[in-house]
Design an enzyme around this catalytic site. Sequence first.
Site, PDB file in Angstrom:
ATOM      1  CE  LYS A   1     -19.598  -9.649 -43.720  1.00 46.33           C
ATOM      2  NZ  LYS A   1     -21.041  -9.427 -43.550  1.00 46.33           N
TER       3      LYS A   1
ATOM      4  CE  LYS B   1     -18.597  -6.701 -41.148  1.00 45.33           C
ATOM      5  NZ  LYS B   1     -19.992  -6.946 -41.384  1.00 45.33           N
TER       6      LYS B   1
HETATM    7  C1  PBG Z   1     -24.321  -9.765 -42.052  1.00 47.52           C
HETATM    8  C2  PBG Z   1     -23.368  -8.877 -41.357  1.00 47.52           C
HETATM    9  C3  PBG Z   1     -22.419  -9.278 -40.416  1.00 47.52           C
HETATM   10  C4  PBG Z   1     -21.829  -8.123 -39.930  1.00 47.52           C
HETATM   11  C5  PBG Z   1     -22.407  -7.044 -40.600  1.00 47.52           C
HETATM   12  N1  PBG Z   1     -23.360  -7.539 -41.505  1.00 47.52           N
HETATM   13  C6  PBG Z   1     -22.103 -10.618 -39.876  1.00 47.52           C
HETATM   14  C7  PBG Z   1     -21.745 -11.699 -40.771  1.00 47.52           C
HETATM   15  O1  PBG Z   1     -21.401 -11.514 -41.940  1.00 47.52           O
HETATM   16  O2  PBG Z   1     -21.813 -12.826 -40.302  1.00 47.52           O
HETATM   17  C8  PBG Z   1     -20.777  -8.090 -38.872  1.00 47.52           C
HETATM   18  C9  PBG Z   1     -20.627  -6.834 -38.098  1.00 47.52           C
HETATM   19  C10 PBG Z   1     -19.852  -6.975 -36.834  1.00 47.52           C
HETATM   20  O3  PBG Z   1     -19.332  -8.046 -36.490  1.00 47.52           O
HETATM   21  O4  PBG Z   1     -19.776  -5.960 -36.130  1.00 47.52           O
HETATM   22  N2  PBG Z   1     -24.380  -9.814 -43.380  1.00 47.52           N
END
Ligand code: PBG
Length: 325
Positions: free
Chosen positions: A196, A249
Amino acid sequence: MYLQRRNRILRSSSAIRSLIAETILTSNDFIAPLFIVEGENQREEISSMSNYFRMSTDVTVKEVKELWGIGIKSILLFVKSKDELKDNKGTEALNPDGLMQRSIKAIKDACPEMIIMTDVALDPFSSYGHDGIVENGEIVNDATVEVLAKMSVSHAQAGADFVAPSDMMDGRIGAIRKALEENNFTKTGIMAYSAKYASCFYGPFRDALDSAPGFGDKKTYQMDYSNRIEAIREAVMDVEEGADIVMVKPALSYLDVIREVKDAVDVPVSCYNISGEYAMIKAASKMGWIDEEKAILETLTSMKRSGADLIATYFAKDAVRLINH
Ligand code: PBG
């Protein structure tokens, strides 16, 4: 001109193109993310995600039945916690009667076959908007992992089929697996957000949950977008620690990473077509600059072609409609 090979032959009609298409989207490819809020009969459009809604549990249940009805087999739940329930340790995340836990139960009762995946991270419950516990301005790893393991058990208790840790702390997959085993949740899966990246494209999601970090950014835990090999290390370690599915992601700027992770692991790979990717297509199509339906199918197909077995996407419902007609 005499040519030995004429590649255009296989492109010459729609029928032949269909016959040889390598990548075909189906409703089994999608995970539909859902944003849940307190209350009843609530359905509020998210300002930066046009035509996407935060829904109360009762409305979410109806939505889930509809999704199941069109062939979508899994959902990924996020909750918007009230400000007064937020603290540094994400205490509300463990509340057996919290919004997440109540929603999991309600959905399971109404649509037992739907695969319920739940987001595991502290940010929606954190007074700092960070995914972990903050001490002296730093996001501390090990104390956070303890809470994430408890949170996962709490979701499993409520009936989640998969927990999906999205926090990027070290060692959390192993700790979550151990906690699930110790509590006899031997059928609960883990979909690890393994690679991520710290991305600017999460902006609209943070609007949806009002979860933007109160200070700094997430670069000490989410990955640097310059890196590729690190993604493989993260994914391989998560598999070793017990992940059933690994995720990359965001998706669109990371198609190369999806492919490499797919080649490196022997578990299914998912990717997350995130909020900013959704918002870009919505905005450009609103301006009349791109064809929304074509953009949805082209981008989702590119994610599957790059190696994703599963795609979490706010376009899940649209995509199924487009594929079926
Ligand atoms: C939080 C989380 C995020 C997303 C999914 N889980 C945001 C972040 O890490 O700040 C993002 C999903 C999206 O942007 O569609 N842990």
